[in-house]
Design an enzyme around this catalytic site. Structure first.
Site, short mmCIF file in Angstrom:
data_model
loop_
_atom_site.label_atom_id
_atom_site.label_comp_id
_atom_site.label_asym_id
_atom_site.label_seq_id
_atom_site.Cartn_x
_atom_site.Cartn_y
_atom_site.Cartn_z
N ASP A 120 76.21 47.53 52.03
CA ASP A 120 75.35 48.08 53.08
C ASP A 120 75.06 47.06 54.18
O ASP A 120 75.28 45.86 54.03
CB ASP A 120 74.02 48.54 52.49
CG ASP A 120 74.14 49.84 51.72
OD1 ASP A 120 75.27 50.27 51.45
OD2 ASP A 120 73.09 50.43 51.39
N ASP A 121 74.52 47.61 55.29
CA ASP A 121 73.89 46.84 56.37
C ASP A 121 74.85 46.03 57.22
O ASP A 121 74.45 45.05 57.84
CB ASP A 121 72.80 45.90 55.82
CG ASP A 121 71.67 46.65 55.15
OD1 ASP A 121 71.70 47.90 55.17
OD2 ASP A 121 70.78 45.99 54.59
N HIS A 176 68.63 51.65 60.80
CA HIS A 176 68.17 51.25 59.46
C HIS A 176 66.66 51.49 59.30
O HIS A 176 65.91 50.61 58.86
CB HIS A 176 68.50 49.78 59.17
CG HIS A 176 68.52 49.47 57.70
ND1 HIS A 176 67.39 49.15 56.99
CD2 HIS A 176 69.54 49.45 56.81
CE1 HIS A 176 67.71 48.93 55.72
NE2 HIS A 176 69.02 49.11 55.59
N HIS A 271 75.44 44.08 49.37
CA HIS A 271 75.30 43.87 50.81
C HIS A 271 76.26 42.78 51.28
O HIS A 271 76.78 41.99 50.47
CB HIS A 271 73.87 43.47 51.17
CG HIS A 271 72.86 44.56 50.94
ND1 HIS A 271 72.42 44.89 49.68
CD2 HIS A 271 72.23 45.40 51.81
CE1 HIS A 271 71.54 45.90 49.77
NE2 HIS A 271 71.42 46.21 51.05
#
Length: 305
Positions: A120-121, A176, A271
């Site tokens: 993610d991210d 986000h 991540h």
């Protein structure tokens, strides 16, 4: 007797002249390449069309070779193009996602001891993406990269890097933010703006959606479904986001966090972080040692069961 002799001589002379003319005519036809006509058939009483003689080899090659326009591997200019049909072949849909966000085989004969790898991210830095992709390639593994729109806008080249190296792009909203308490208009913008920018850059819109903080709410699920996205959170968290640069033993802790929750169909959340990249090779080796393989996200149905 004298009269008969003259008549005979005259007839013989005429026959001789006629024979000479026919001989000269046939010789001329042959010299010109003309073929004598075949005899008339007994059935129709008319001559059959002459059968064409086999053509010379160069003419035969020219007739049988496909033209550039007819060839699927040629462009408009007739230049041969590589055949990408094999690369474009669809991956069979062998799995689906259940309500716990685990990956489940569609048939009893399909391997159930698999895990889904997700990050993610991103996208953040090429210095993180490249070694991460190197490790995935080493283990013949595919993963979903859930990206944020604002990061993609800042560094579209990093999205291209992930895509070109075989990463599957997922939608992680634009900013986000927690979506469950937002208006439908705002949630739609957060999701669809990412769809649009990813498609603009890569040519393909995401097929997977993960809400930030795992909180999409009913509106997030509705809008994701309306865009053909499979909504998911995760079923195993690496907790890499809780670690700090100064912490020691991060690799061991990350692996322990994953293996302590491990089960067939685990949907593992990670991540793009330096310690995650550092731990990934050991983590994947550990999972393989426990008999797990890595599911290709493209083999997952886009509808939850």
């Amino acid at each position: 007797m004298k009269k008969v002799g003259k008549a005979t001589i005259t007839l013989l002379l005429a026959a001789f002249l006629l024979s000479a003319c026919n001989s000269d005519g046939n010789s001329a036809d042959t010299a010109a390449g003309n073929q004598p006509q075949p005899a008339a058939t007994a059935q129709s009483g008319t001559a059959e069309p002459a059968t064409a003689a086999p053509s010379a080899q160069p003419a035969s090659s020219a007739e049988t070779a496909p033209s550039p326009e007819a060839s699927p591997q040629a462009d408009a200019a007739g230049t041969a193009q590589p055949d990408d049909s094999a690369a474009a072949a669809e991956v069979p849909l062998l799995y689906h996602m259940n309500k716990n966000y685990d990956i489940v085989p569609n048939t009893e004969t399909t391997d159930k001891k698999v895990v889904l790898l997700t990050f993610d991210d991103g996208p953040k830095e090429a210095e993180l993406i490249n070694p991460l992709m190197d490790t995935l390639d080493k283990h013949n593994a595919k993963a979903i990269f859930f990206v944020n729109g604002y990061r993609v806008k800042e560094h579209p080249e990093l999205l291209t890097l992930i895509h070109d190296r075989g990463g599957i792009i997922g939608n992680h909203s634009w900013d986000h933010i927690v979506l469950k308490d937002k208006s439908e208009t705002e949630v739609r913008k957060q999701i669809e703006d990412v769809q649009n920018i990813v498609k603009e850059i890569t040519g393909e819109a995401p097929q997977f959606f993960r809400p930030p903080h795992g909180a999409g709410g009913d509106v997030g699920k509705k809008i994701a479904a309306g865009n053909g996205l499979l909504y998911m959170t995760w079923s195993v968290g690496s907790l890499d986001w809780e670690m700090k640069e100064k912490d020691t033993g991060k690799t061991e802790k990350l692996i322990s966090n994953v293996t302590s929750q491990l089960h067939s169909g685990s949907n593992i959340l990670m991540h793009e972080l330096p310690w995650t990249v550092e731990a990934l090779d050991t983590l994947l080796t550990t999972l393989e040692g426990k008999g797990y393989s890595f599911v290709d996200p493209r083999s997952i149905e886009l509808k939850m069961r």
